[in-house]
Design a protein around this motif. Structure first.
Motif, PDB file in Angstrom:
ATOM      1  N   ALA A  40       0.816  -1.219   0.000  1.00 26.53           N
ATOM      2  CA  ALA A  40       0.000   0.000   0.000  1.00 26.53           C
ATOM      3  C   ALA A  40       0.845   1.263   0.000  1.00 26.53           C
ATOM      4  CB  ALA A  40      -0.930   0.000   1.212  1.00 26.53           C
ATOM      5  N   GLY A  41       2.165   1.109   0.095  1.00 29.89           N
ATOM      6  CA  GLY A  41       3.050   2.255   0.034  1.00 29.89           C
ATOM      7  C   GLY A  41       3.345   2.911   1.370  1.00 29.89           C
ATOM      8  N   LEU A  42       2.993   2.272   2.474  1.00 33.71           N
ATOM      9  CA  LEU A  42       3.294   2.844   3.780  1.00 33.71           C
ATOM     10  C   LEU A  42       4.794   2.802   4.049  1.00 33.71           C
ATOM     11  CD1 LEU A  42       0.272   1.480   5.808  1.00 33.71           C
ATOM     12  CD2 LEU A  42       0.745   3.872   5.248  1.00 33.71           C
ATOM     13  N   ASP A  43       5.248   3.686   4.921  1.00 34.04           N
ATOM     14  CA  ASP A  43       6.679   3.877   5.135  1.00 34.04           C
ATOM     15  C   ASP A  43       7.283   2.992   6.213  1.00 34.04           C
ATOM     16  OD1 ASP A  43       7.174   6.279   3.344  1.00 34.04           O
ATOM     17  OD2 ASP A  43       5.560   7.044   4.602  1.00 34.04           O
ATOM     18  N   VAL A  44       6.482   2.599   7.207  1.00 33.51           N
ATOM     19  CA  VAL A  44       7.061   1.937   8.369  1.00 33.51           C
ATOM     20  C   VAL A  44       6.008   1.080   9.066  1.00 33.51           C
ATOM     21  CG1 VAL A  44       6.586   3.951   9.824  1.00 33.51           C
ATOM     22  CG2 VAL A  44       8.375   2.336  10.521  1.00 33.51           C
ATOM     23  N   TYR A  45       6.474  -0.019   9.671  1.00 41.52           N
ATOM     24  CA  TYR A  45       5.610  -0.886  10.476  1.00 41.52           C
ATOM     25  C   TYR A  45       6.359  -1.194  11.756  1.00 41.52           C
ATOM     26  CZ  TYR A  45       2.375  -4.738  11.606  1.00 41.52           C
ATOM     27  OH  TYR A  45       1.446  -5.559  12.206  1.00 41.52           O
ATOM     28  N   GLY A  46       5.710  -0.952  12.901  1.00 44.43           N
ATOM     29  CA  GLY A  46       6.370  -1.146  14.186  1.00 44.43           C
ATOM     30  C   GLY A  46       5.614  -2.099  15.088  1.00 44.43           C
ATOM     31  N   ILE A  47       6.358  -2.928  15.824  1.00 40.49           N
ATOM     32  CA  ILE A  47       5.772  -3.895  16.758  1.00 40.49           C
ATOM     33  C   ILE A  47       6.290  -3.624  18.157  1.00 40.49           C
ATOM     34  CG2 ILE A  47       5.562  -6.331  17.393  1.00 40.49           C
ATOM     35  CD1 ILE A  47       5.888  -7.044  14.467  1.00 40.49           C
ATOM     36  N   GLY A  48       5.373  -3.482  19.101  1.00 44.28           N
ATOM     37  CA  GLY A  48       5.747  -3.253  20.495  1.00 44.28           C
ATOM     38  C   GLY A  48       6.024  -4.550  21.229  1.00 44.28           C
ATOM     39  N   GLU A  49       6.985  -4.507  22.127  1.00 47.31           N
ATOM     40  CA  GLU A  49       7.363  -5.669  22.933  1.00 47.31           C
ATOM     41  C   GLU A  49       6.523  -5.726  24.205  1.00 47.31           C
ATOM     42  OE1 GLU A  49      11.023  -7.104  25.836  1.00 47.31           O
ATOM     43  OE2 GLU A  49      11.386  -5.524  24.363  1.00 47.31           O
ATOM     44  N   HIS A  50       5.845  -6.852  24.421  1.00 45.19           N
ATOM     45  CA  HIS A  50       5.095  -7.092  25.648  1.00 45.19           C
ATOM     46  C   HIS A  50       5.251  -8.548  26.067  1.00 45.19           C
ATOM     47  CE1 HIS A  50       3.170  -3.408  24.184  1.00 45.19           C
ATOM     48  NE2 HIS A  50       2.882  -3.163  25.447  1.00 45.19           N
ATOM     49  N   HIS A  51       5.056  -8.801  27.346  1.00 42.77           N
ATOM     50  CA  HIS A  51       5.236 -10.156  27.885  1.00 42.77           C
ATOM     51  C   HIS A  51       4.037 -10.523  28.754  1.00 42.77           C
ATOM     52  CE1 HIS A  51       9.505 -10.262  26.595  1.00 42.77           C
ATOM     53  NE2 HIS A  51       9.428  -8.958  26.818  1.00 42.77           N
ATOM     54  N   ARG A  52       2.873 -10.575  28.096  1.00 40.88           N
ATOM     55  CA  ARG A  52       1.635 -10.897  28.806  1.00 40.88           C
ATOM     56  C   ARG A  52       0.701 -11.603  27.842  1.00 40.88           C
ATOM     57  NH1 ARG A  52      -0.777  -5.658  31.126  1.00 40.88           N
ATOM     58  NH2 ARG A  52      -2.815  -6.485  30.542  1.00 40.88           N
ATOM     59  N   SER A  53      -0.322 -12.275  28.382  1.00 38.85           N
ATOM     60  CA  SER A  53      -1.133 -13.179  27.568  1.00 38.85           C
ATOM     61  C   SER A  53      -1.968 -12.473  26.512  1.00 38.85           C
ATOM     62  CB  SER A  53      -2.055 -14.003  28.471  1.00 38.85           C
ATOM     63  OG  SER A  53      -2.979 -13.162  29.142  1.00 38.85           O
ATOM     64  N   ASP A  54      -2.287 -11.193  26.725  1.00 35.55           N
ATOM     65  CA  ASP A  54      -3.153 -10.516  25.761  1.00 35.55           C
ATOM     66  C   ASP A  54      -2.387  -9.886  24.598  1.00 35.55           C
ATOM     67  OD1 ASP A  54      -2.116  -8.826  27.675  1.00 35.55           O
ATOM     68  OD2 ASP A  54      -3.955  -7.678  28.002  1.00 35.55           O
ATOM     69  N   TYR A  55      -1.090 -10.113  24.516  1.00 36.14           N
ATOM     70  CA  TYR A  55      -0.289  -9.660  23.373  1.00 36.14           C
ATOM     71  C   TYR A  55       0.641 -10.791  22.922  1.00 36.14           C
ATOM     72  CZ  TYR A  55      -1.669  -5.047  25.164  1.00 36.14           C
ATOM     73  OH  TYR A  55      -2.379  -3.969  25.615  1.00 36.14           O
ATOM     74  N   ALA A  56       0.901 -10.836  21.614  1.00 37.03           N
ATOM     75  CA  ALA A  56       1.769 -11.884  21.074  1.00 37.03           C
ATOM     76  C   ALA A  56       3.158 -11.369  20.712  1.00 37.03           C
ATOM     77  CB  ALA A  56       1.123 -12.501  19.832  1.00 37.03           C
ATOM     78  N   GLY A  57       3.441 -10.098  20.992  1.00 28.90           N
ATOM     79  CA  GLY A  57       4.659  -9.476  20.479  1.00 28.90           C
ATOM     80  C   GLY A  57       5.822  -9.449  21.450  1.00 28.90           C
ATOM     81  N   SER A  58       6.238 -10.586  21.966  1.00 30.18           N
ATOM     82  CA  SER A  58       7.376 -10.577  22.889  1.00 30.18           C
ATOM     83  C   SER A  58       8.718 -10.540  22.162  1.00 30.18           C
ATOM     84  CB  SER A  58       7.334 -11.810  23.798  1.00 30.18           C
ATOM     85  OG  SER A  58       7.459 -13.001  23.054  1.00 30.18           O
ATOM     86  N   ALA A  59       8.720 -10.815  20.854  1.00 28.24           N
ATOM     87  CA  ALA A  59       9.969 -10.851  20.084  1.00 28.24           C
ATOM     88  C   ALA A  59       9.779 -10.114  18.758  1.00 28.24           C
ATOM     89  CB  ALA A  59      10.404 -12.292  19.841  1.00 28.24           C
ATOM     90  N   PRO A  60       9.670  -8.779  18.787  1.00 25.38           N
ATOM     91  CA  PRO A  60       9.382  -8.023  17.569  1.00 25.38           C
ATOM     92  C   PRO A  60      10.344  -8.293  16.413  1.00 25.38           C
ATOM     93  CG  PRO A  60       9.102  -6.606  19.472  1.00 25.38           C
ATOM     94  CD  PRO A  60       9.691  -7.897  19.976  1.00 25.38           C
ATOM     95  N   ALA A  61      11.635  -8.396  16.696  1.00 27.86           N
ATOM     96  CA  ALA A  61      12.610  -8.566  15.615  1.00 27.86           C
ATOM     97  C   ALA A  61      12.364  -9.847  14.829  1.00 27.86           C
ATOM     98  CB  ALA A  61      14.030  -8.555  16.182  1.00 27.86           C
ATOM     99  N   VAL A  62      11.892 -10.887  15.505  1.00 30.07           N
ATOM    100  CA  VAL A  62      11.633 -12.157  14.828  1.00 30.07           C
ATOM    101  C   VAL A  62      10.472 -12.014  13.857  1.00 30.07           C
ATOM    102  CG1 VAL A  62      11.037 -14.585  15.147  1.00 30.07           C
ATOM    103  CG2 VAL A  62      12.539 -13.459  16.795  1.00 30.07           C
ATOM    104  N   VAL A  63       9.402 -11.369  14.304  1.00 29.86           N
ATOM    105  CA  VAL A  63       8.232 -11.181  13.439  1.00 29.86           C
ATOM    106  C   VAL A  63       8.579 -10.286  12.249  1.00 29.86           C
ATOM    107  CG1 VAL A  63       5.809 -10.500  13.370  1.00 29.86           C
ATOM    108  CG2 VAL A  63       6.780 -11.383  15.499  1.00 29.86           C
ATOM    109  N   LEU A  64       9.301  -9.217  12.519  1.00 29.44           N
ATOM    110  CA  LEU A  64       9.693  -8.307  11.445  1.00 29.44           C
ATOM    111  C   LEU A  64      10.597  -9.005  10.434  1.00 29.44           C
ATOM    112  CD1 LEU A  64      10.396  -5.193  13.690  1.00 29.44           C
ATOM    113  CD2 LEU A  64       8.426  -5.503  12.154  1.00 29.44           C
ATOM    114  N   ALA A  65      11.488  -9.867  10.928  1.00 22.12           N
ATOM    115  CA  ALA A  65      12.380 -10.602  10.027  1.00 22.12           C
ATOM    116  C   ALA A  65      11.607 -11.565   9.145  1.00 22.12           C
ATOM    117  CB  ALA A  65      13.435 -11.354  10.834  1.00 22.12           C
ATOM    118  N   ALA A  66      10.508 -12.117   9.684  1.00 14.84           N
ATOM    119  CA  ALA A  66       9.695 -13.037   8.885  1.00 14.84           C
ATOM    120  C   ALA A  66       9.101 -12.338   7.675  1.00 14.84           C
ATOM    121  CB  ALA A  66       8.578 -13.624   9.753  1.00 14.84           C
TER     122      ALA A  66
END
Length: 350
Positions: A40-66
């Motif tokens: 869609a031409g967006l410039d950036v995508y960011g993932i926040g790091e959290h360590h709790r059951s209601d979020y899945a983003g404990s390892a942002p760099a891994v998801v971004l690398a995928a």
């Protein structure tokens, strides 16, 4: 001006059905979102790091690398890395690896963390909350500046002339400071000449103007070129074909998640429709509406704060994946062009 998406990879129960998206599914959705954002031409995508059951983003760099090898132009950043409870050497290595896979599109957004679950999880004392961040930021900046590092601090074993690999494609690897509105954070970022990102999730964004000025004054005093400073904001919002559809789709998930956080933090009053509708107003902190309205609010934000990057946090609570993808598509193909055209008219193409 850059426009992009931020997320915490919410995996909260649906506010009506109670159905919960499992973490594996949410992670796969995130990769698809990044690909759609890039297309869609967006410039950036960011993932926040959290360590709790209601979020899945404990390892942002891994998801971004995928998603890195599946995308071409979009920048990939944490939003944020909780640096206080992490190891700066490992943070640099993770994002230098991402930088290599993406061929120079990685960034780190470092913060102290508004959630505290990571501190006991990794064995850190909250009494050291501020000094942990200061010390670890110092080490992270040393690591990104030089292949061989010598450093000593109070909360991590010393390093004596050791190499850190791989090295990032970008030199230096971009490091942003993230702040929820703390004046010390703004002054620190300015003094170091680092870009800053403000989380604006309530009140009126224009009230952050004194923090922006504090940031610029600190940068000027330290000898940095104020004209080269980068300022980002992160705010909740949603885009649909009509403002009414966006408002209805986003309310219940937002209300549910805000009330969970409100109970945890003792906010008192439950989050209701009146508060939500007030925040959707032109001067409010929620960017919810059709493309024209969301663009109008972003242009106003630029006028008031001089931002160079805007993050729209689309998925405050669990929402249908198709609706999220459509919002991302609209942000890139409809909102961003309107913003860029209007800013070109107002600012003479700058």
């Amino acid at each position: 001006m850059e426009i992009g998406i931020s997320t915490f990879l919410e995996a909260t129960p649906h506010p009506v059905t109670g159905k919960r998206v499992n973490h594996a599914e949410r992670l796969r959705h995130a990769v698809e979102e990044i690909v759609v954002a890039d297309q869609a031409g967006l410039d950036v995508y960011g993932i926040g790091e959290h360590h709790r059951s209601d979020y899945a983003g404990s390892a942002p760099a891994v998801v971004l690398a995928a998603a890195a090898s599946m995308t071409k132009g979009i920048r990939l950043t944490s939003a944020v890395t909780v640096l206080s409870s992490d190891d700066p050497v490992r943070v640099y290595q993770d994002f230098a690896t991402l930088d290599g896979i993406s061929n120079g599109r990685a960034e780190i957004m470092a913060g102290r963390g508004s959630f505290i679950e990571s501190f006991p999880l990794f064995g850190y004392d909250l009494e050291h909350y501020d000094e942990l961040f200061e010390e670890k930021l110092e080490l992270l900046l040393k690591v990104r500046a030089s292949e061989k590092v010598t450093w000593r601090g109070g909360h991590r074993p010393a390093i004596h002339n050791l190499g850190v690999y791989p090295r990032a494609v970008q030199h230096p690897l971009p490091v942003w400071i993230a702040s929820g509105g703390n004046p010390e954070s703004a002054a620190r970022a300015g003094m170091l000449g680092l870009p800053i990102a403000f989380a604006i999730i309530g009140g009126m964004p224009e009230r952050f103007s004194p923090l922006v000025e504090l940031y610029k004054r600190a940068a000027a005093k330290a000898g940095h070129d104020v004209n080269k400073l980068q300022i980002a904001t992160h705010s909740h919002g949603f885009v649909a074909d009509t403002t009414e559809a966006a408002a209805e789709a986003f309310f219940l998930p937002t209300q549910a998640q805000m009330n969970v956080i409100g109970r945890e933090r003792g906010w008192g009053q439950p989050y209701d429709r009146d508060a939500y509708d007030a925040a959707r107003s032109l001067r409010g902190a929620l960017y919810v509406g059709d493309p024209e309205y969301v663009a109008e609010k972003i242009v106003l934000l630029r006028k008031n704060l001089g931002v160079t990057r805007f993050f729209l946090h689309v998925n405050v609570g669990t929402m249908p994946h198709r609706e999220v993808l459509r919002a991302i598509e609209l942000l890139g193909t409809k909102v961003a062009p309107i913003v860029h055209k209007e800013l070109a008219r107002i600012e003479g193409g700058n």
